[in-house]
Write a protein that holds these residues in place. Structure first.
Motif, PDB file in Angstrom:
ATOM      1  N   LEU A 244       0.805  -1.075   0.067  1.00  0.00           N
ATOM      2  CA  LEU A 244      -0.055   0.057  -0.088  1.00  0.00           C
ATOM      3  C   LEU A 244       0.826   1.260  -0.070  1.00  0.00           C
ATOM      4  CD1 LEU A 244      -3.002  -1.017   2.331  1.00  0.00           C
ATOM      5  CD2 LEU A 244      -2.949  -0.895   0.012  1.00  0.00           C
ATOM      6  N   GLN A 245       1.985   1.230   0.618  1.00  0.00           N
ATOM      7  CA  GLN A 245       2.736   2.376   0.772  1.00  0.00           C
ATOM      8  C   GLN A 245       3.615   2.574  -0.845  1.00  0.00           C
ATOM      9  OE1 GLN A 245       5.502   0.930   3.710  1.00  0.00           O
ATOM     10  NE2 GLN A 245       4.819   2.395   5.175  1.00  0.00           N
ATOM     11  N   LYS A 246       3.681   1.654  -1.470  1.00  0.00           N
ATOM     12  CA  LYS A 246       4.353   1.568  -2.620  1.00  0.00           C
ATOM     13  C   LYS A 246       3.250   2.021  -3.870  1.00  0.00           C
ATOM     14  CE  LYS A 246       7.741  -0.198  -5.548  1.00  0.00           C
ATOM     15  NZ  LYS A 246       8.645  -1.551  -5.740  1.00  0.00           N
ATOM     16  N   ALA A 247       1.970   1.541  -3.524  1.00  0.00           N
ATOM     17  CA  ALA A 247       0.820   1.848  -4.548  1.00  0.00           C
ATOM     18  C   ALA A 247       0.619   3.356  -4.306  1.00  0.00           C
ATOM     19  CB  ALA A 247      -0.330   1.179  -4.151  1.00  0.00           C
ATOM     20  N   GLU A 248       0.713   4.118  -3.181  1.00  0.00           N
ATOM     21  CA  GLU A 248       0.466   5.580  -3.070  1.00  0.00           C
ATOM     22  C   GLU A 248       1.527   6.286  -3.903  1.00  0.00           C
ATOM     23  OE1 GLU A 248      -1.828   8.512  -0.599  1.00  0.00           O
ATOM     24  OE2 GLU A 248      -1.891   6.433  -1.625  1.00  0.00           O
ATOM     25  N   ILE A 249       2.468   5.488  -4.185  1.00  0.00           N
ATOM     26  CA  ILE A 249       3.531   6.262  -4.868  1.00  0.00           C
ATOM     27  C   ILE A 249       3.360   6.074  -6.404  1.00  0.00           C
ATOM     28  CG2 ILE A 249       5.788   6.489  -5.350  1.00  0.00           C
ATOM     29  CD1 ILE A 249       6.597   5.738  -2.629  1.00  0.00           C
ATOM     30  N   LEU A 250       3.016   4.820  -6.836  1.00  0.00           N
ATOM     31  CA  LEU A 250       3.017   4.553  -8.257  1.00  0.00           C
ATOM     32  C   LEU A 250       1.623   4.803  -8.855  1.00  0.00           C
ATOM     33  CD1 LEU A 250       4.751   1.036  -8.247  1.00  0.00           C
ATOM     34  CD2 LEU A 250       5.752   3.316  -8.812  1.00  0.00           C
ATOM     35  N   CYS A 251       0.614   4.632  -8.027  1.00  0.00           N
ATOM     36  CA  CYS A 251      -0.952   4.890  -8.538  1.00  0.00           C
ATOM     37  C   CYS A 251      -1.437   5.491  -7.313  1.00  0.00           C
ATOM     38  CB  CYS A 251      -1.450   3.904  -8.921  1.00  0.00           C
ATOM     39  SG  CYS A 251      -1.141   2.235  -7.877  1.00  0.00           S
ATOM     40  N   PRO A 252      -1.243   6.903  -7.042  1.00  0.00           N
ATOM     41  CA  PRO A 252      -1.790   7.427  -6.079  1.00  0.00           C
ATOM     42  C   PRO A 252      -3.402   7.807  -6.085  1.00  0.00           C
ATOM     43  CG  PRO A 252      -0.475   8.942  -7.375  1.00  0.00           C
ATOM     44  CD  PRO A 252      -0.374   7.682  -7.721  1.00  0.00           C
ATOM     45  N   GLU A 253      -3.895   7.594  -7.297  1.00  0.00           N
ATOM     46  CA  GLU A 253      -5.328   7.888  -7.470  1.00  0.00           C
ATOM     47  C   GLU A 253      -6.409   6.550  -7.315  1.00  0.00           C
ATOM     48  OE1 GLU A 253      -6.628  10.954  -7.538  1.00  0.00           O
ATOM     49  OE2 GLU A 253      -4.482  11.540  -7.230  1.00  0.00           O
ATOM     50  N   ALA A 254      -5.495   5.465  -7.378  1.00  0.00           N
ATOM     51  CA  ALA A 254      -6.345   4.193  -7.285  1.00  0.00           C
ATOM     52  C   ALA A 254      -7.091   4.140  -6.037  1.00  0.00           C
ATOM     53  CB  ALA A 254      -5.340   3.133  -7.539  1.00  0.00           C
ATOM     54  N   THR A 255      -8.254   3.383  -6.134  1.00  0.00           N
ATOM     55  CA  THR A 255      -9.079   3.158  -4.977  1.00  0.00           C
ATOM     56  C   THR A 255      -8.715   1.649  -4.535  1.00  0.00           C
ATOM     57  OG1 THR A 255     -10.812   2.622  -6.550  1.00  0.00           O
ATOM     58  CG2 THR A 255     -10.741   4.739  -5.315  1.00  0.00           C
ATOM     59  N   VAL A 256      -9.467   1.121  -3.509  1.00  0.00           N
ATOM     60  CA  VAL A 256      -8.899  -0.045  -2.764  1.00  0.00           C
ATOM     61  C   VAL A 256     -10.253  -0.712  -2.229  1.00  0.00           C
ATOM     62  CG1 VAL A 256      -7.587  -1.365  -0.920  1.00  0.00           C
ATOM     63  CG2 VAL A 256      -6.789   0.714  -2.120  1.00  0.00           C
ATOM     64  N   THR A 257     -10.491  -2.033  -2.454  1.00  0.00           N
ATOM     65  CA  THR A 257     -11.529  -2.748  -1.673  1.00  0.00           C
ATOM     66  C   THR A 257     -10.847  -3.702  -0.744  1.00  0.00           C
ATOM     67  OG1 THR A 257     -13.205  -2.285  -3.336  1.00  0.00           O
ATOM     68  CG2 THR A 257     -13.556  -4.423  -2.044  1.00  0.00           C
ATOM     69  N   LEU A 258     -11.309  -3.792   0.268  1.00  0.00           N
ATOM     70  CA  LEU A 258     -10.958  -4.873   1.134  1.00  0.00           C
ATOM     71  C   LEU A 258     -12.080  -5.956   0.691  1.00  0.00           C
ATOM     72  CD1 LEU A 258     -10.671  -2.922   4.457  1.00  0.00           C
ATOM     73  CD2 LEU A 258      -8.871  -3.229   2.712  1.00  0.00           C
ATOM     74  N   GLU A 259     -11.368  -7.053   0.339  1.00  0.00           N
ATOM     75  CA  GLU A 259     -12.432  -8.143  -0.102  1.00  0.00           C
ATOM     76  C   GLU A 259     -12.318  -9.399   0.749  1.00  0.00           C
ATOM     77  OE1 GLU A 259     -13.916  -9.469  -4.476  1.00  0.00           O
ATOM     78  OE2 GLU A 259     -11.750  -9.962  -4.149  1.00  0.00           O
ATOM     79  N   LEU A 260     -13.201  -9.271   1.864  1.00  0.00           N
ATOM     80  CA  LEU A 260     -12.720 -10.334   2.882  1.00  0.00           C
ATOM     81  C   LEU A 260     -13.930 -10.931   3.267  1.00  0.00           C
ATOM     82  CD1 LEU A 260     -10.963  -7.540   4.965  1.00  0.00           C
ATOM     83  CD2 LEU A 260      -9.664  -9.693   3.802  1.00  0.00           C
ATOM     84  N   MET A 261     -14.055 -11.935   4.466  1.00  0.00           N
ATOM     85  CA  MET A 261     -15.141 -12.665   4.802  1.00  0.00           C
ATOM     86  C   MET A 261     -15.599 -11.765   6.211  1.00  0.00           C
ATOM     87  SD  MET A 261     -15.616 -15.006   2.875  1.00  0.00           S
ATOM     88  CE  MET A 261     -14.845 -13.860   1.612  1.00  0.00           C
ATOM     89  N   GLU A 262     -14.771 -10.988   6.768  1.00  0.00           N
ATOM     90  CA  GLU A 262     -15.083 -10.090   7.771  1.00  0.00           C
ATOM     91  C   GLU A 262     -14.259  -8.993   7.777  1.00  0.00           C
ATOM     92  OE1 GLU A 262     -17.415 -10.492  10.170  1.00  0.00           O
ATOM     93  OE2 GLU A 262     -17.942 -12.599   9.466  1.00  0.00           O
ATOM     94  N   ALA A 263     -14.648  -7.559   7.975  1.00  0.00           N
ATOM     95  CA  ALA A 263     -13.838  -6.599   7.660  1.00  0.00           C
ATOM     96  C   ALA A 263     -13.240  -5.960   8.932  1.00  0.00           C
ATOM     97  CB  ALA A 263     -14.790  -5.690   6.876  1.00  0.00           C
ATOM     98  N   GLU A 264     -13.774  -6.052  10.007  1.00  0.00           N
ATOM     99  CA  GLU A 264     -13.440  -5.153  11.486  1.00  0.00           C
ATOM    100  C   GLU A 264     -11.865  -5.496  11.898  1.00  0.00           C
ATOM    101  OE1 GLU A 264     -15.133  -3.758  15.669  1.00  0.00           O
ATOM    102  OE2 GLU A 264     -15.987  -5.669  14.493  1.00  0.00           O
ATOM    103  N   GLU A 265     -11.437  -6.664  11.788  1.00  0.00           N
ATOM    104  CA  GLU A 265     -10.289  -7.043  12.062  1.00  0.00           C
ATOM    105  C   GLU A 265      -9.246  -6.206  11.253  1.00  0.00           C
ATOM    106  OE1 GLU A 265      -7.014 -10.674  12.649  1.00  0.00           O
ATOM    107  OE2 GLU A 265      -9.092 -11.165  12.189  1.00  0.00           O
TER     108      GLU A 265
END
Length: 255
Positions: free
Chosen positions: A217-238
């Motif tokens: 995620l740190q590198k993504a912020e540099i290479l593609c700073p406009e990209a959005t992110v989905t947490l694709e999980l069975m449970e999200a809170e953790e």
């Protein structure tokens, strides 16, 4: 990373609750199964709209079962196009700005050369009309990051970009996740983030696996700073709590 770029997939049983609490977006996953757009639509629509209450930022995952843009059978391609159009219209109705669509590679059925060539033809034809949303092609069984890049860069349409699913890379590609990120770089418009140990696509929490999520995620912020992110999980809170404690991003609870 700004929290306004973060979405939670409704694959997580607590997606709506966690998204409301922290002011995150939602990725609508109910239409991954196409029959929910048909006979089951009335019930599914009620369920989706309930989850979306109080959540303004939305993206939608299109159906993928038996859908292959590179199909040898012409009628199979027509089915894929029909389902994608249905998903795009649903996205507009729900106020979703992006639609995630699987690239459709299957090594048991297609040579990579066929997959790339025929996908380019499909998407050039499909995008002759402005879809009104951004389409991001997601890697699943693709082994080489160059394949999807060849498709996107050959189609040359501002509405078509890449969705990098890091869990799929870790489970199905011999090319390391960080190398995919380096190669795909600014062509990435969206991420699916989840973890695993490399043996199977388990959609585990961000801190449970061998993918270096923080570094990624740190590198993504540099290479593609406009990209959005989905947490694709069975449970999200953790995983949201892990992100909050990782110093990657900060936000305040909305309630």
């Amino acid at each position: 990373m700004n929290k306004d770029k973060i979405y939670i997939s409704t694959t997580a049983s607590d997606a709506a609750e966690v998204a409301r609490r922290w002011g995150l977006g939602i990725e609508i996953s109910e239409y991954c199964t196409a029959w929910n757009m048909d006979d089951e639509f009335a019930e599914t629509d009620v369920l989706v709209r309930k989850k979306l209450e109080g959540i303004s930022r939305r993206v939608l995952h299109a159906p993928f079962n038996e859908l292959f843009p590179c199909a040898i059978d012409r009628k199979a391609r027509l089915l894929a196009a029909e389902r994608y159009r249905q998903a795009i219209e649903l996205a507009k109705n729900y106020g979703a700005e992006k639609v995630i669509i699987h690239g459709g590679y299957n090594g048991w059925m297609y040579y990579p050369e066929w997959y790339i060539e025929q996908s380019i033809l499909f998407w050039k034809q499909f995008l002759k009309e402005d879809p009104g949303v951004e389409i991001v092609l997601e890697n699943v069984l693709e082994e080489d990051p160059a394949w999807l890049l060849d498709i996107i860069r050959s189609v040359v349409n501002p509405h078509l970009r890449l969705c990098l699913d890091v869990g799929h890379v870790n489970a199905y590609s011999k090319v390391p996740v960080m190398q995919w990120l380096d190669i795909c770089g600014s062509d990435i418009g969206h991420f699916h983030i989840h973890n695993n140990d490399g043996s199977w696509d388990t959609h585990s929490s961000l801190n449970q696996g061998n993918i270096p999520i923080k570094e990624l995620l740190q590198k993504a912020e540099i290479l593609c700073p406009e990209a959005t992110v989905t947490l694709e999980l069975m449970e999200a809170e953790e995983s949201v709590n892990w992100l909050r404690g990782s110093n990657l991003m900060r936000w305040e609870s909305t309630g």
